[in-house]
Design an enzyme around this catalytic site. Sequence first.
Site, PDB file in Angstrom:
ATOM      1  N   ASP A 116       0.714  -1.457  -0.299  1.00  0.00           N
ATOM      2  CA  ASP A 116       0.173   0.206   0.357  1.00  0.00           C
ATOM      3  C   ASP A 116       0.714   1.549   0.127  1.00  0.00           C
ATOM      4  O   ASP A 116       1.439   1.604  -0.903  1.00  0.00           O
ATOM      5  CB  ASP A 116      -1.051  -0.010   1.041  1.00  0.00           C
ATOM      6  CG  ASP A 116      -2.018   1.563   0.856  1.00  0.00           C
ATOM      7  OD1 ASP A 116      -2.698   0.739   0.709  1.00  0.00           O
ATOM      8  OD2 ASP A 116      -2.068   2.081   1.557  1.00  0.00           O
ATOM      9  N   HIS A 121      -5.569  -7.604  -0.696  1.00  0.00           N
ATOM     10  CA  HIS A 121      -4.938  -6.117  -0.416  1.00  0.00           C
ATOM     11  C   HIS A 121      -4.165  -5.530   0.543  1.00  0.00           C
ATOM     12  O   HIS A 121      -2.987  -5.450   0.736  1.00  0.00           O
ATOM     13  CB  HIS A 121      -5.647  -5.333  -0.352  1.00  0.00           C
ATOM     14  CG  HIS A 121      -4.271  -3.922  -0.928  1.00  0.00           C
ATOM     15  ND1 HIS A 121      -3.624  -3.764  -1.856  1.00  0.00           N
ATOM     16  CD2 HIS A 121      -4.692  -2.385   0.120  1.00  0.00           C
ATOM     17  CE1 HIS A 121      -3.053  -2.390  -1.379  1.00  0.00           C
ATOM     18  NE2 HIS A 121      -3.906  -1.516  -0.179  1.00  0.00           N
ATOM     19  N   TYR A 129      -1.456  12.319   1.773  1.00  0.00           N
ATOM     20  CA  TYR A 129      -1.604  11.790  -0.128  1.00  0.00           C
ATOM     21  C   TYR A 129      -1.642  12.858  -0.717  1.00  0.00           C
ATOM     22  O   TYR A 129      -1.255  13.257  -1.512  1.00  0.00           O
ATOM     23  CB  TYR A 129      -3.856  11.604  -0.203  1.00  0.00           C
ATOM     24  CG  TYR A 129      -3.907  10.175  -0.102  1.00  0.00           C
ATOM     25  CD1 TYR A 129      -4.277   9.117  -0.537  1.00  0.00           C
ATOM     26  CD2 TYR A 129      -3.625   9.326   1.742  1.00  0.00           C
ATOM     27  CE1 TYR A 129      -4.388   7.883  -0.196  1.00  0.00           C
ATOM     28  CE2 TYR A 129      -3.880   8.062   1.656  1.00  0.00           C
ATOM     29  CZ  TYR A 129      -4.640   7.101   0.372  1.00  0.00           C
ATOM     30  OH  TYR A 129      -5.186   6.385   1.393  1.00  0.00           O
TER      31      TYR A 129
END
Length: 457
Positions: A216, A418, A361
């Site tokens: 990730d 994931h 982000y």
Amino acid sequence: MMYSWLVLGLVAAAAGYDYRSDPEIYHDKWWGPESIKEDTSIRPFKVEWKKEMVEDLLYRLNNRRPMTPPLKGTNYNYGLNTDTMSYWLDYWASNYNFTTREEYLNQYPQFLTNIQGLKIHFIWIKPEVPKGKYSIPLLMLHGYPGSVREFYDVIDDIIKPTGRDFVVEVVIPSFPGFGYSDATNYPGLGTAEMAFIFEKLMTRLGHERFYVHGGDAGAVIGNNLATFFPEKVLGYHSTMAVATTDEALSLITAGSVYPATLMPADLISRLYPLKNTLQYLAQDFGYFHIHTAKPDAIGLCVGETPTSLLGWFLHLFSIFSRRTNGDNPMGGLEIYSRDQIIDNLMIYWDTETATTSIRMYAETINLRNLRSGYFRVPTPVPTIAVQALGEIFYMPPAALNTKFTNLVAVDVLDDYGHFLALEQPKIFVELLLSGLQRIIQFSKQNMNGDAEGGNYV
């Protein structure tokens, strides 16, 4: 869930890139208060949940407002099914043993040190080295909405001596702005800058050269470490290896005409038809846009109540555990235990890092980083990619090879999702250890490495 090749691939490659002279990368910036000096000592740390925090949390859990009922038959297709929330919230309020779980989180030695003005938290375990074996240092990087808790179910088996020639010394840091690591008050601390902080951490712990695992967001930081420090990173193992070179994008686009030229026939459906992949990204990546564009707005909403924190995290864990989880009445989240999910939530709740973690982000996906172009710079670091069936995006080996020029292997799994270390700890450990062994062997055969961790001569 920091995947962004669709955006980054549209930007032309930067010529003559050198991060040391790139003003767009803040590789040596002071992120803390100007009034303090860097404390290079390494200090023990323990998680301590204050009684007042727990009492306040329990009051909020027990006095939550009724939730809006879901539309009939939508399951998790609207992002969350509020009918499932009591399964988690009631357990958190009534059955989650705060004392036992705090002890659980303290079972491994943890430390603090100051780097570039920030207090950095990390787990550090140096196992005994049996006669005839050698130790290799491994930096393990978590993701979002994860924490160091992602690796608790795998640590014991990773550090345990096996039939292999080596044992593993693990270093697992909390990202700046996550958990028990400090956040900065200055803009600009993204995944590139975090790579420099973690390189300094490993050097401070005595490791001029080391291995990296990342998934990730940790995969993005791992990519950066392999790009910025190819002379220091001995090998890179990732459950979400990403290639954002122009060549990779071109290969994937061209491959839509005749996919069999790019990948085995049994894997074609993981990527093509390309319109299905793009539809999936458009449908499930709304979170990514708002995280990138307005982190403080969504951060306030997510972190204000335990219900909102749980709801947002369940939504993200669901959509990235399996692409089909939208049709699952429980969101497919039964693959995780309630303690796994709530331990992770407690780290965010205790430290009030909902907003500061989301800022990663915005500080990563922006014009400053796009102009720099480091995403697209190839690296010679020996790399192994693990690709679960439910991973966010399948990337063919030929595309990965444009970024990782020494791609040792791609381990393709027929199942799982994931968050592999949380979902399948035993499988994760076997893949990681065998991956490290294959990287060491590759380095010995192809890069003049010796057996003691592939130190090149």
